[in-house]
Scaffold this active site. Structure first.
Site, short mmCIF file in Angstrom:
data_model
loop_
_atom_site.label_atom_id
_atom_site.label_comp_id
_atom_site.label_asym_id
_atom_site.label_seq_id
_atom_site.Cartn_x
_atom_site.Cartn_y
_atom_site.Cartn_z
N LYS A 1 47.73 42.90 38.03
CA LYS A 1 46.40 42.85 38.63
C LYS A 1 45.61 44.15 38.36
O LYS A 1 46.15 45.12 37.84
CB LYS A 1 46.53 42.61 40.14
CG LYS A 1 47.15 41.24 40.47
CD LYS A 1 46.35 40.06 39.91
CE LYS A 1 46.50 38.77 40.67
NZ LYS A 1 47.77 38.06 40.48
C1 LIG Z 1 48.17 36.97 41.73
C2 LIG Z 1 47.50 35.94 42.56
C3 LIG Z 1 47.94 35.61 43.84
C4 LIG Z 1 49.23 36.09 44.43
O1 LIG Z 1 49.52 37.38 44.31
P1 LIG Z 1 51.03 37.93 44.19
O2 LIG Z 1 50.85 39.35 44.57
O3 LIG Z 1 51.47 37.76 42.78
O4 LIG Z 1 51.86 37.18 45.17
C5 LIG Z 1 47.19 34.73 44.59
N1 LIG Z 1 46.08 34.16 44.09
C6 LIG Z 1 45.64 34.42 42.86
C7 LIG Z 1 44.38 33.79 42.39
C8 LIG Z 1 46.35 35.30 42.04
O5 LIG Z 1 45.92 35.53 40.80
#
Ligand SMILES: *Cc1c(COP(=O)(O)O)cnc(C)c1O
Length: 396
Positions: A186
């Site tokens: 992210k």
């Molecule tokens: C990455 C993501 C999540 C969840 O995040 P994690 O930290 O990987 O559990 C939820 N929604 C979206 C749209 C994502 O891209």
């Protein structure tokens, strides 16, 4: 897009401070921790950065969504309207609180269509959950109005859009609650982590308790805490929070680089006949982690994605993607759960298998995204611009 590209001395220094004391837990051990509270500091930094009154840092973005839904009182018998294009975590969180995910089409913003969301509302709907996919925002004005009109809660899945804004407000802070992910790919990362933000003190209090077994956190002795409600363990460790703290301080720098790099790629592509771009309700607030565009039809989009890959440029062709688009969520559509689902949820999920989503198909079969990196040199960026435009042009 990813903060892992810019891991360095700042992250190491924050982690080192935790390693010095060895207090890896965010609660308690007040003496030995020598005043080091990384999770708390990260929460304060997030509040400062987003303008949210409250932030609860947890172990993942999925945990953040789950915590937010629970804190908003969403559970058995409730429906949450969400888009057909997102990451599987969005519906996982809904299912984890016993509620029913109700899928609705996306439009040319690549996010929840307000018209489709409106059509999906039933007497059981409690929450509208737009997902700010690929770095930029849903049409929050229309969705806010829909929620106000129908008495629904707006929960923003801003996991892919940390740092973005809508009309000057941080994405995640427009709704009743919003969630971020700091997983490894992210915009900012702490390895694994996430956060809920809200301006509602009661929602914040519930998040604080739910993410730590229901602890009321009123005393100095954890063992003597009371448990006003049921919860789980979605705590973040101090080591992870330390990395997040260094990264959140770099967020503005990341955004600046992303926006500059994206602008160059977009300009290069704008000259290619047939290419149109994803609609962005507030272009100024785009976090610019991806460049997303459309070709006139599926055949040309597939050809363009193939040409990009052949040229060494990552091309996300979401229509075929296993993790992000309903078309390939067979496990959801067959309700392939290891354990029995709550009453009504299985029926709602299996009904998806025979329900067409032509409007979403029409958007996603023509869409391609390419990620924006932080580390490109000027030469690398120029080369990428030329290669991207040539590859997409060759598909015409
Ligand atoms: C990455 C993501 C999540 C969840 O995040 P994690 O930290 O990987 O559990 C939820 N929604 C979206 C749209 C994502 O891209």
């Amino acid at each position: 897009m990813p903060g892992y590209e810019m891991w360095g001395a700042e992250e190491r220094r924050e982690v080192e401070e935790v390693l010095e004391t060895g207090i890896l837990m965010r609660y308690g051990f007040d003496g030995p921790r020598k005043g080091r509270w990384k999770a708390r500091e990260l929460e304060a930094a997030l509040c400062q950065r987003t303008g949210a009154a409250h932030a609860q840092v947890v172990s993942s973005g999925t945990a953040a969504l789950t915590t937010a839904l629970a804190a908003l009182g969403v559970g058995a018998g409730d429906e949450v309207v969400m888009p057909t294009f997102t990451f599987v975590a969005s519906f996982e969180a809904v299912l984890s609180v016993g509620a029913t995910p109700v899928l609705a089409d996306v439009d040319d913003t690549l996010t929840l269509s307000p018209a489709a969301a409106r059509a999906a509302v039933t007497p059981r709907t409690k929450v509208i959950m737009p997902v700010h996919m690929c770095g930029s925002m849903a049409d929050l004005g229309a969705l806010e109005a829909l929620c106000a009109e129908k008495g629904l809660l707006l929960l923003e899945d801003a996991c892919q859009a940390t740092g973005g804004t809508w009309k000057g407000r941080a994405l995640g802070t427009v709704g009743k609650a919003g969630c971020y992910s700091f997983d490894f790919v992210k915009t900012i990362t702490c390895g694994e982590g996430g956060a809920v933000v809200t301006s509602d003190p009661e929602v914040a209090r519930r998040c604080d308790q739910y993410a730590d077994h229901g602890h009321d956190h009123m005393g100095v002795d954890r063992g003597a805490d009371l448990h006003p409600a049921l919860g789980y363990n979605f705590r973040i460790s101090e080591l992870h929070a330390a990395v997040g703290l260094a990264q959140v301080r770099k967020l503005d720098g990341f955004l600046e680089i992303q926006r500059r790099n994206k602008r160059a790629l977009r300009e290069a592509l704008a000259a290619v006949p047939g290419v149109t771009f994803r609609r962005i309700p507030d272009p100024e607030g785009d976090s610019a982690s991806f460049l997303s565009f459309f070709l006139p039809d599926e055949a040309r989009a597939r050809a363009a994605a193939r040409a990009m890959q052949a040229a060494g440029i990552p091309a996300m062709y979401w229509y075929d993607n296993n993790w992000h688009y309903l078309r390939r969520w067979d496990h959801l559509k067959t309700a392939a759960s290891f354990s029995p689902l709550p009453a009504g949820v299985r029926e709602a999920l299996t009904a998806l298998a025979s329900r067409p989503f032509p409007a979403s198909d029409a958007v996603l079969s023509r869409a391609i995204s390419t990620p924006i990196a932080l580390g490109w040199t000027g030469d690398q960026l120029a080369e990428r611009c030329a290669k991207l435009a040539a590859a997409v042009r060759s598909a015409g």
